[in-house]
Design a protein around this motif. Structure first.
Motif, PDB file in Angstrom:
ATOM      1  N   LEU A  88      30.120 -16.539  19.329  1.00 15.16           N
ATOM      2  CA  LEU A  88      30.262 -17.684  20.226  1.00 15.16           C
ATOM      3  C   LEU A  88      29.319 -17.551  21.419  1.00 15.16           C
ATOM      4  O   LEU A  88      28.660 -18.519  21.827  1.00 15.16           O
ATOM      5  CB  LEU A  88      31.709 -17.796  20.704  1.00 15.16           C
ATOM      6  CG  LEU A  88      32.766 -18.128  19.640  1.00 15.16           C
ATOM      7  CD1 LEU A  88      34.164 -17.997  20.229  1.00 15.16           C
ATOM      8  CD2 LEU A  88      32.546 -19.526  19.074  1.00 15.16           C
ATOM      9  N   LEU A  89      29.245 -16.353  21.972  1.00 14.23           N
ATOM     10  CA  LEU A  89      28.370 -16.137  23.123  1.00 14.23           C
ATOM     11  C   LEU A  89      26.901 -16.254  22.729  1.00 14.23           C
ATOM     12  O   LEU A  89      26.087 -16.779  23.501  1.00 14.23           O
ATOM     13  CB  LEU A  89      28.643 -14.759  23.729  1.00 14.23           C
ATOM     14  CG  LEU A  89      27.913 -14.438  25.033  1.00 14.23           C
ATOM     15  CD1 LEU A  89      28.196 -15.489  26.102  1.00 14.23           C
ATOM     16  CD2 LEU A  89      28.296 -13.046  25.531  1.00 14.23           C
ATOM     17  N   ALA A  90      26.547 -15.799  21.517  1.00 16.63           N
ATOM     18  CA  ALA A  90      25.168 -15.919  21.048  1.00 16.63           C
ATOM     19  C   ALA A  90      24.763 -17.381  20.928  1.00 16.63           C
ATOM     20  O   ALA A  90      23.624 -17.758  21.238  1.00 16.63           O
ATOM     21  CB  ALA A  90      25.011 -15.210  19.703  1.00 16.63           C
ATOM     22  N   ARG A  91      25.686 -18.216  20.480  1.00 20.39           N
ATOM     23  CA  ARG A  91      25.410 -19.657  20.388  1.00 20.39           C
ATOM     24  C   ARG A  91      25.083 -20.218  21.766  1.00 20.39           C
ATOM     25  O   ARG A  91      24.087 -20.933  21.945  1.00 20.39           O
ATOM     26  CB  ARG A  91      26.623 -20.377  19.792  1.00 20.39           C
ATOM     27  CG  ARG A  91      26.485 -21.903  19.719  1.00 20.39           C
ATOM     28  CD  ARG A  91      27.823 -22.528  19.348  1.00 20.39           C
ATOM     29  NE  ARG A  91      27.753 -23.966  19.181  1.00 20.39           N
ATOM     30  CZ  ARG A  91      27.805 -24.853  20.181  1.00 20.39           C
ATOM     31  NH1 ARG A  91      27.888 -24.423  21.435  1.00 20.39           N
ATOM     32  NH2 ARG A  91      27.756 -26.151  19.931  1.00 20.39           N
ATOM     33  N   TYR A  92      25.925 -19.898  22.745  1.00 17.56           N
ATOM     34  CA  TYR A  92      25.667 -20.371  24.101  1.00 17.56           C
ATOM     35  C   TYR A  92      24.337 -19.827  24.625  1.00 17.56           C
ATOM     36  O   TYR A  92      23.572 -20.543  25.275  1.00 17.56           O
ATOM     37  CB  TYR A  92      26.799 -19.936  25.032  1.00 17.56           C
ATOM     38  CG  TYR A  92      27.999 -20.844  25.016  1.00 17.56           C
ATOM     39  CD1 TYR A  92      27.922 -22.147  25.490  1.00 17.56           C
ATOM     40  CD2 TYR A  92      29.222 -20.400  24.532  1.00 17.56           C
ATOM     41  CE1 TYR A  92      29.029 -22.981  25.484  1.00 17.56           C
ATOM     42  CE2 TYR A  92      30.339 -21.235  24.517  1.00 17.56           C
ATOM     43  CZ  TYR A  92      30.223 -22.523  24.996  1.00 17.56           C
ATOM     44  OH  TYR A  92      31.315 -23.350  24.977  1.00 17.56           O
ATOM     45  N   ALA A  93      24.080 -18.562  24.363  1.00 17.57           N
ATOM     46  CA  ALA A  93      22.869 -17.926  24.882  1.00 17.57           C
ATOM     47  C   ALA A  93      21.612 -18.650  24.417  1.00 17.57           C
ATOM     48  O   ALA A  93      20.697 -18.916  25.206  1.00 17.57           O
ATOM     49  CB  ALA A  93      22.829 -16.457  24.467  1.00 17.57           C
ATOM     50  N   ALA A 213      18.707 -17.271  13.328  1.00 24.42           N
ATOM     51  CA  ALA A 213      19.154 -15.877  13.391  1.00 24.42           C
ATOM     52  C   ALA A 213      20.660 -15.797  13.626  1.00 24.42           C
ATOM     53  O   ALA A 213      21.349 -14.950  13.028  1.00 24.42           O
ATOM     54  CB  ALA A 213      18.406 -15.134  14.495  1.00 24.42           C
ATOM     55  N   VAL A 214      21.184 -16.684  14.478  1.00 25.83           N
ATOM     56  CA  VAL A 214      22.624 -16.690  14.730  1.00 25.83           C
ATOM     57  C   VAL A 214      23.373 -17.188  13.495  1.00 25.83           C
ATOM     58  O   VAL A 214      24.431 -16.657  13.133  1.00 25.83           O
ATOM     59  CB  VAL A 214      22.973 -17.552  15.955  1.00 25.83           C
ATOM     60  CG1 VAL A 214      24.469 -17.460  16.257  1.00 25.83           C
ATOM     61  CG2 VAL A 214      22.168 -17.108  17.175  1.00 25.83           C
ATOM     62  N   ILE A 215      22.831 -18.222  12.826  1.00 27.50           N
ATOM     63  CA  ILE A 215      23.455 -18.728  11.600  1.00 27.50           C
ATOM     64  C   ILE A 215      23.509 -17.627  10.544  1.00 27.50           C
ATOM     65  O   ILE A 215      24.530 -17.435   9.872  1.00 27.50           O
ATOM     66  CB  ILE A 215      22.682 -19.944  11.055  1.00 27.50           C
ATOM     67  CG1 ILE A 215      22.812 -21.134  12.014  1.00 27.50           C
ATOM     68  CG2 ILE A 215      23.205 -20.332   9.671  1.00 27.50           C
ATOM     69  CD1 ILE A 215      21.898 -22.298  11.668  1.00 27.50           C
ATOM     70  N   GLN A 216      22.412 -16.899  10.391  1.00 28.50           N
ATOM     71  CA  GLN A 216      22.373 -15.817   9.409  1.00 28.50           C
ATOM     72  C   GLN A 216      23.449 -14.778   9.688  1.00 28.50           C
ATOM     73  O   GLN A 216      24.150 -14.334   8.773  1.00 28.50           O
ATOM     74  CB  GLN A 216      20.999 -15.153   9.420  1.00 28.50           C
ATOM     75  CG  GLN A 216      20.840 -14.038   8.390  1.00 28.50           C
ATOM     76  CD  GLN A 216      19.490 -13.365   8.494  1.00 28.50           C
ATOM     77  OE1 GLN A 216      19.039 -13.022   9.585  1.00 28.50           O
ATOM     78  NE2 GLN A 216      18.833 -13.188   7.360  1.00 28.50           N
ATOM     79  N   MET A 217      23.608 -14.413  10.956  1.00 29.17           N
ATOM     80  CA  MET A 217      24.626 -13.425  11.295  1.00 29.17           C
ATOM     81  C   MET A 217      26.024 -13.990  11.079  1.00 29.17           C
ATOM     82  O   MET A 217      26.928 -13.286  10.617  1.00 29.17           O
ATOM     83  CB  MET A 217      24.451 -12.984  12.749  1.00 29.17           C
ATOM     84  CG  MET A 217      25.423 -11.890  13.178  1.00 29.17           C
ATOM     85  SD  MET A 217      25.328 -10.383  12.160  1.00 29.17           S
ATOM     86  CE  MET A 217      23.697  -9.790  12.627  1.00 29.17           C
TER      87      MET A 217
END
Length: 261
Positions: A88-93, A213-217
């Motif tokens: 969630l935080l990576a999405r915001y970042a 990259a976030v989707i992949q993770m």
């Protein structure tokens, strides 16, 4: 076409510190709103992947009475919970323009979700974790490779993936390049102090790869938690495959050269 930075607050020396900080926050908000609009397809797919992850986590908790005394599932669930917050935080970042810093978050996701799988299948490692002991990432990756009975090449691939992620976030000279302006004709070691970039930054061409990259993770994490809390109706698997196929399509469109080779 050369990348165009969306919003960058650059008047560092001439601004009052309070105004400077407030300006960075205002620019970050602009980045977020623009990213939601211009990267809407990628954001929707990422959110779908997060929803899939949450669906599995909810399913697991609804059956908590079946595993509340199982230390393997308890330890794995703790890692899954932590992974969700990092995703969630990576999405915001990324949407705020902090994509260089999001790399740290994705490495943390890797650490947590791989531990989640390890604890799920290895009671001794789960007990070690719950007793407060640390488990090095190399031991986690190597143990997973053994459990999955993979060959040496794939074991090295697992380690390479983590090593590569670590190289992007380790505070070495190269890690500062994205946060440094100035002409590339001047050496990076000379530019890092002279031309720093503060706050969010989203050049065209960077937002999509960062979201990929976030989707992949998120997909990787969903795959692992799907093993822990299996959904038997087939709905989960169908949705996972839909998201994965759409993600792969995005990659092909983003890299037509790779598609042709």
């Amino acid at each position: 076409m050369k990348d165009e930075f969306w919003h960058v607050h650059s008047n560092f020396l001439t601004s009052d510190p309070r105004q400077l900080v407030g300006g960075i926050f205002d620019d970050d908000k602009k980045n977020y709103e623009r990213a939601k609009t211009e990267l809407s397809n990628e954001v929707i797919l990422l959110d779908d992947a997060l929803i899939l992850f949450v669906t599995s986590l909810q399913g697991g908790y609804r059956n908590a009475q079946q595993w509340e005394d199982n230390i393997s599932v308890k330890a794995a669930t703790a890692m899954a919970n932590s992974t969700l917050n990092y995703l969630l935080l990576a999405r915001y970042a990324v949407l705020l323009g902090y994509f260089p810093e999001a790399r740290d978050l994705l490495r943390s996701c890797h650490e947590r979700i791989t531990r989640g799988y390890l604890f799920f299948v290895d009671k001794d490692k789960a007990q070690k974790f719950l007793s407060g002991k640390e488990i090095p990432q190399r031991d986690v990756d190597n143990r997973i490779a053994t459990l999955l009975k993979v060959d040496e090449d794939l074991r090295k691939m697992i380690r390479y993936s983590y090593t590569y992620q670590s190289s992007l976030v380790h505070p070495n000279l190269e890690s500062l390049s994205v946060r440094t302006a100035g002409s590339s004709s001047e050496e990076l070691k000379e530019r890092i102090v002279k031309y720093p970039i503060f706050g969010g930054l989203l050049p065209t061409g960077i937002g999509k790869p960062s979201l990929y990259a976030v989707i992949q993770m998120a997909l990787f994490a969903s795959k692992v938690i799907g093993i822990m809390f299996e959904e038997t109706s087939g709905t989960w698997k169908k949705e996972y495959n839909r998201i994965l196929k759409r993600y792969e399509t995005f990659l092909e469109l983003a890299n037509p050269i790779a598609k042709a080779t």
